[in-house]
Design a protein around this motif. Structure first.
Motif, short mmCIF file in Angstrom:
data_model
loop_
_atom_site.label_atom_id
_atom_site.label_comp_id
_atom_site.label_asym_id
_atom_site.label_seq_id
_atom_site.Cartn_x
_atom_site.Cartn_y
_atom_site.Cartn_z
N ARG A 250 24.11 59.56 -0.98
CA ARG A 250 23.78 59.02 0.44
C ARG A 250 24.27 57.70 1.08
NH1 ARG A 250 18.29 59.06 4.25
NH2 ARG A 250 18.52 61.26 4.50
N SER A 251 24.12 56.80 0.07
CA SER A 251 24.48 55.43 0.41
C SER A 251 26.25 55.45 0.25
CB SER A 251 24.15 54.38 -0.65
OG SER A 251 24.31 54.59 -1.89
N TRP A 252 26.88 56.23 -0.65
CA TRP A 252 28.43 56.11 -0.58
C TRP A 252 28.98 56.85 0.82
CZ3 TRP A 252 32.79 58.91 -0.20
CH2 TRP A 252 33.95 58.43 -0.79
N ALA A 253 28.20 57.76 1.16
CA ALA A 253 28.70 58.50 2.32
C ALA A 253 28.56 57.50 3.58
CB ALA A 253 27.78 59.76 2.60
N ALA A 254 27.32 56.74 3.94
CA ALA A 254 27.30 55.74 4.57
C ALA A 254 28.23 54.74 4.90
CB ALA A 254 25.82 55.02 4.69
N HIS A 256 31.41 55.15 3.68
CA HIS A 256 32.66 55.89 4.10
C HIS A 256 32.47 57.14 5.05
CE1 HIS A 256 32.79 54.32 -0.26
NE2 HIS A 256 33.91 54.16 -0.03
N VAL A 257 32.14 56.70 6.29
CA VAL A 257 31.62 57.56 7.20
C VAL A 257 32.90 58.57 7.62
CG1 VAL A 257 29.72 56.76 8.29
CG2 VAL A 257 32.08 56.10 8.99
N ALA A 258 33.96 58.29 7.25
CA ALA A 258 35.32 59.15 7.66
C ALA A 258 35.74 60.04 6.57
CB ALA A 258 36.57 58.30 7.96
N ASP A 259 34.89 59.99 5.50
CA ASP A 259 35.30 60.81 4.60
C ASP A 259 34.65 62.16 4.77
OD1 ASP A 259 36.07 62.03 1.95
OD2 ASP A 259 36.61 60.21 1.19
N ASN A 260 35.22 63.07 5.30
CA ASN A 260 34.55 64.25 5.64
C ASN A 260 34.09 65.23 4.15
OD1 ASN A 260 34.05 66.43 7.63
ND2 ASN A 260 35.40 67.79 6.28
N CYS A 261 34.82 64.86 3.04
CA CYS A 261 34.76 65.47 1.76
C CYS A 261 33.26 65.28 1.34
CB CYS A 261 35.76 64.81 0.80
SG CYS A 261 37.43 65.35 1.01
N CYS A 262 32.91 63.93 1.28
CA CYS A 262 31.53 63.71 0.85
C CYS A 262 30.49 64.21 1.76
CB CYS A 262 31.39 62.03 0.84
SG CYS A 262 29.89 61.36 -0.02
N GLU A 304 22.31 61.05 13.01
CA GLU A 304 22.25 60.41 14.01
C GLU A 304 22.33 58.77 14.18
OE1 GLU A 304 19.06 61.82 16.71
OE2 GLU A 304 19.11 60.08 18.16
N THR A 305 21.81 58.09 13.09
CA THR A 305 21.88 56.68 12.98
C THR A 305 23.43 56.32 12.78
OG1 THR A 305 19.75 56.63 11.79
CG2 THR A 305 21.02 54.62 11.74
N LEU A 306 24.02 57.01 11.94
CA LEU A 306 25.51 56.76 11.57
C LEU A 306 26.30 56.88 12.75
CD1 LEU A 306 25.69 58.30 8.08
CD2 LEU A 306 25.47 55.80 8.75
N ILE A 307 26.06 58.03 13.61
CA ILE A 307 26.80 58.46 14.64
C ILE A 307 27.01 57.23 15.85
CG2 ILE A 307 26.92 59.97 17.03
CD1 ILE A 307 26.61 62.24 15.14
N LEU A 316 31.54 62.70 11.30
CA LEU A 316 29.92 62.57 11.52
C LEU A 316 29.41 63.80 12.24
CD1 LEU A 316 29.49 58.61 11.47
CD2 LEU A 316 28.82 60.32 9.61
N TRP A 317 30.24 63.85 13.55
CA TRP A 317 29.85 64.77 14.45
C TRP A 317 30.05 66.44 13.86
CZ3 TRP A 317 27.52 64.42 18.84
CH2 TRP A 317 27.46 62.89 19.47
N LEU A 318 31.09 66.57 12.82
CA LEU A 318 31.16 67.88 12.43
C LEU A 318 29.88 68.05 11.32
CD1 LEU A 318 35.11 68.36 11.69
CD2 LEU A 318 33.74 69.04 13.77
N TYR A 319 29.75 67.22 10.71
CA TYR A 319 28.58 67.12 9.71
C TYR A 319 27.11 67.63 10.76
CZ TYR A 319 25.25 66.26 5.92
OH TYR A 319 24.56 66.38 4.96
N ARG A 320 27.15 67.06 11.95
CA ARG A 320 25.97 67.33 12.72
C ARG A 320 25.98 68.80 13.16
NH1 ARG A 320 22.25 64.24 14.12
NH2 ARG A 320 20.57 64.75 15.54
#
Lengths: 425, 312
Positions: A250-254, A256-262, A304-307, A316-320
């Motif tokens: 989770r913290s890594w993803a937060a 690297h918010v542009a990294d769709n892979c994670c 939502e917080t990240l968005i 982030l939007w695609l993940y949503r």
């Protein structure tokens, strides 16, 4: 006098003999060698001295110590290879490898036919020569498949656990300078599959493997091969490990918010949790379902917080979209009901409308990121409209008209107009 | 932007073959068979296949074949399904299919696994790319009946994601290259009805970025090679009107090296034969004047495909 390719190859292989723990390789421009040597003379400690003396003695015995210092640099288990020698070194490595491979194959065929006609020691010598040269070649040409294959052949014949582990070490080394090497990642999967059945600390191996991907992903952004490897590991994980990975990533993803892979990796972990939760009676209890629902809600809130914090990030939007699709299919209140009308209000959807509204509100801002945010929000609204059960679709369509999303898209992202027209009609 | 510098690109492709003394080109020698397919198909689309020595190329291709029937990436390299398809495609370009021992190449059916997936070679790595390759190869050889098509299709569908895209294996992230392979394989087996065209078309059309170029995954930079993978997939599922073709054409043309020839991944980057092929192939799909039309599933010029299936 310049050295021949064969000399260079011998030097490279001697370095590996003297320092088998090399864990990072890089190609270095000749102009950087002096700088590297200077730095290493400042910060050398006793154990490193021993290693560097070992390599020096091999080199001086060949009378090319001076030249060697300009071709290779080796310290702290790091190896630098000068870019000026890559071509002759590669040619020598390839020739040596191909020659050894030919001998090995001829020997293999003959021994199959007429029994062991060579003493066992010759066979072992040939194997170790082949392993030496294939390693050198792979360090220079990471996707040289034939070299990886011959290693698989030798290792699978020997069936020694330590040899399998050596292959993990070599492929990690190749990945250190070529993180996208498809063959190196394939090789790791082959090793892991080969030892999975009788590896006593397999769980630990999975954990380390996952950590390796994270380390590589830090330097090599959105690396499909690396993350694909991590996703593949999930099939070997139990639920406890999946939950643990979910927490850790989770913290890594937060960051690297542009990294769709994670984010994709997280989606797989979440689905793994759901999968595991089905079936067993213990998990059928409403308490467990509530836990799952809560985990999903947490993920939605986090996203939502990240968005809101990182404006205009597509991943982030695609993940949503993924999160909400699952929510709609599993948790939407009264999703099978027919009582939808224009006043219908589902708490999940109400929250989504608020989020979308707030992201549309900044559309006047001139910054490109804010415009992107508005288009992503509009597309997300369209997504919800397509995903919700039919009677609700009409409610959302009306809402979209009220928000005038069509005009927004026509004005700021005309290429998407036909998509919107298709789904709005 | 200007026009397609056809003559320059032809010259560039022919010159690549002769470069043998720098590290960057020799380390690619293990996949020379793919390189041959890219370069020669691009030449054929530009109507210049006669600029190469047919016999020389064909005898080299045949020298890469193993007793098993599979082809290696170069002479002395192990066989792999990746190079086998390229070899068959190159021979098809030159109308030399009669040199192929179809029964021998058909041995690749042995690479199909119980679940319908395909391994790339004897070492067992599985990928939907290999499913496409096996299906395309066997279809060209008129041997599709030798595998379980039903199982192959089932496996591909199991790699479908919630976003409509496809990955390398079940659960793998959607990627435009993998999507091309899966959609292509489904097209060649007459199974496109199993694709959610609206959902997949949505994901694919969102690959077009502001500059007009297409990317392979969300948040990635545009790259000329996706002009092929995304565009051919959109055409196969009949959703190509969801992107701006004009902008894409402009993007590809902007990636040309107009002096020395060749096409790069993005404007002003270094050119290579891989991107030159995908740029030309993309323009062919966009019906750019002067180029032969290309078949979006077989990735061969339409006249070559017609020759394979309607000859005699």
């Amino acid at each position: 006098m310049s050295q021949t390719g064969a000399d260079l190859l011998k030097q490279l292989e001697d370095i590996f003999e003297s320092d088998p723990l090399i864990d990072e390789v890089g190609f270095v421009h000749p102009s950087q060698f002096d700088l590297l040597n200077e730095e290493s003379s400042i910060s050398s400690n006793s154990s490193d001295k021993a290693i560097s003396q070992a390599t020096k003695s091999t080199a001086s015995s060949e009378g090319c110590s001076e030249q060697k210092n300009k071709s290779f640099w080796n310290k702290d288990h790091k190896l630098g290879i000068s870019t000026s020698i890559l071509l002759p070194l590669y040619k020598a490595a390839k020739l040596a490898f191909m020659t050894a491979l030919k001998q090995y194959k001829t020997y293999g065929n003959q021994s199959d036919e007429i029994g062991n006609w060579l003493p066992a020691s010759s066979s072992c010598d040939l194997q170790s020569i082949l392993m030496r040269h294939s390693r050198s070649l792979l360090l220079l040409s990471c996707d040289f498949m034939t070299a990886w294959n011959c290693r698989k052949l030798v290792v699978s014949k020997k069936q020694q656990h330590s040899m399998f582990l050596d292959e993990l070490h070599l492929s990690a080394l190749v990945i250190s300078y070529s993180p996208k090497s498809e063959q190196a990642w394939n090789h790791r999967r082959w090793v892991i599959k080969s030892i999975s059945a009788h590896c006593s600390d397999f769980k630990d191996l999975l954990r380390k493997e996952s950590e390796l991907v994270e380390k590589v992903a830090e330097r090599s952004k959105m690396n499909y091969r690396a993350w694909n490897h991590r996703c593949w590991l999930i099939s070997y994980m139990d639920q406890e490990q999946a939950v643990c990975e979910l927490k850790k990533s989770r913290s890594w993803a937060a960051l690297h918010v542009a990294d769709n892979c994670c984010l994709h990796y997280r989606s797989r972990l979440l689905l793994k949790m759901m999968e595991e939760s089905g079936g067993s009676e213990k998990n059928e209890s409403s308490g467990y379902k509530a836990d799952i629902k809560q985990a999903w809600k947490d993920e939605l809130d986090w996203n939502e917080t990240l968005i809101k914090r990182y404006v205009g990030r597509e991943a982030l939007w695609l993940y949503r979209r993924f999160l909400s699709m699952y929510w709609i299919n599993n948790f939407l209140s009264d999703s099978g009901g027919t009582s939808y009308n224009s006043n219908y209000c589902d708490p999940f959807l109400e929250n989504e409308f608020c989020l979308i509204d707030s992201c549309l509100a900044v559309q006047d801002n001139e910054f490109a990121d804010f415009q992107s945010q508005a288009v992503y929000a509009a597309s997300y609204m369209l997504w919800l409209k397509v995903q919700v059960p039919e009677p609700l679709g009409n409610v959302l369509r009306a809402k979209m008209r009220a928000m005038d999303l069509k005009t927004l898209v026509d004005n700021s992202y005309q290429e998407r107009s036909s998509l919107f027209n298709h789904f709005m009609s | 932007m200007g026009e397609l510098a056809t003559d320059k690109h032809v010259k560039y492709i022919l010159s690549v073959e002769k470069r043998k003394d720098d590290f960057e080109s020799v380390v690619m020698e293990h996949l020379r068979m793919n390189g041959a397919y890219w370069g020669l198909t691009a030449l054929d689309l530009m109507g210049k296949l006669d600029a190469v020595d047919v016999d020389e190329v064909v005898s080299w291709v045949m020298s890469c074949q193993h007793d098993s029937g599979g082809f290696g990436g170069n002479v002395g390299h192990d066989p792999h399904i990746l190079y086998t398809l390229s070899a068959v495609q190159v021979l098809a370009l030159f109308d030399k299919m009669d040199l192929i021992d179809s029964d021998k190449v058909t041995n690749i059916v042995g690479l199909q696994n119980e679940d319908g997936s395909f391994s790339g070679d004897m070492w067992g790595e599985v990928d939907t790319r290999f499913s496409y390759i096996a299906i395309c190869c066997l279809s060209i050889l008129h041997r599709l009946d030798r595998i379980s098509v039903e199982k192959a299709v089932k496996y591909i569908i199991s790699c479908k994601n919630m976003d409509g895209g496809f990955g390398c294996t079940p659960g793998g992230e959607s990627h435009s290259g993998q999507i091309f392979c899966c959609v292509g394989a489904l097209a060649l087996t007459g199974s496109l009805d199993l694709v959610d065209k609206d959902l997949l078309g949505w994901w694919l059309c969102e690959r077009q970025v502001k500059s007009g170029g297409l990317n392979g995954r969300p948040e990635k930079l545009p790259d000329v090679c996706y002009s092929w993978w995304v565009l051919s997939s959109l055409i196969m599922i009949d959703r190509v009107h969801w992107i701006s073709k004009e902008k894409l054409t402009k993007f590809i043309l902007d990636c040309q090296d107009k002096e020395k020839g060749g096409i790069s991944d993005r404007p002003d980057d270094a050119v290579d034969v891989f991107h030159t092929y995908f740029g030309v192939a993309g323009l062919s799909l966009l019906e750019y004047p002067g180029l032969k039309p290309i078949d979006p599933a077989y990735a061969l010029p339409v006249d070559v495909v017609n020759r394979i299936f309607f000859k005699k």
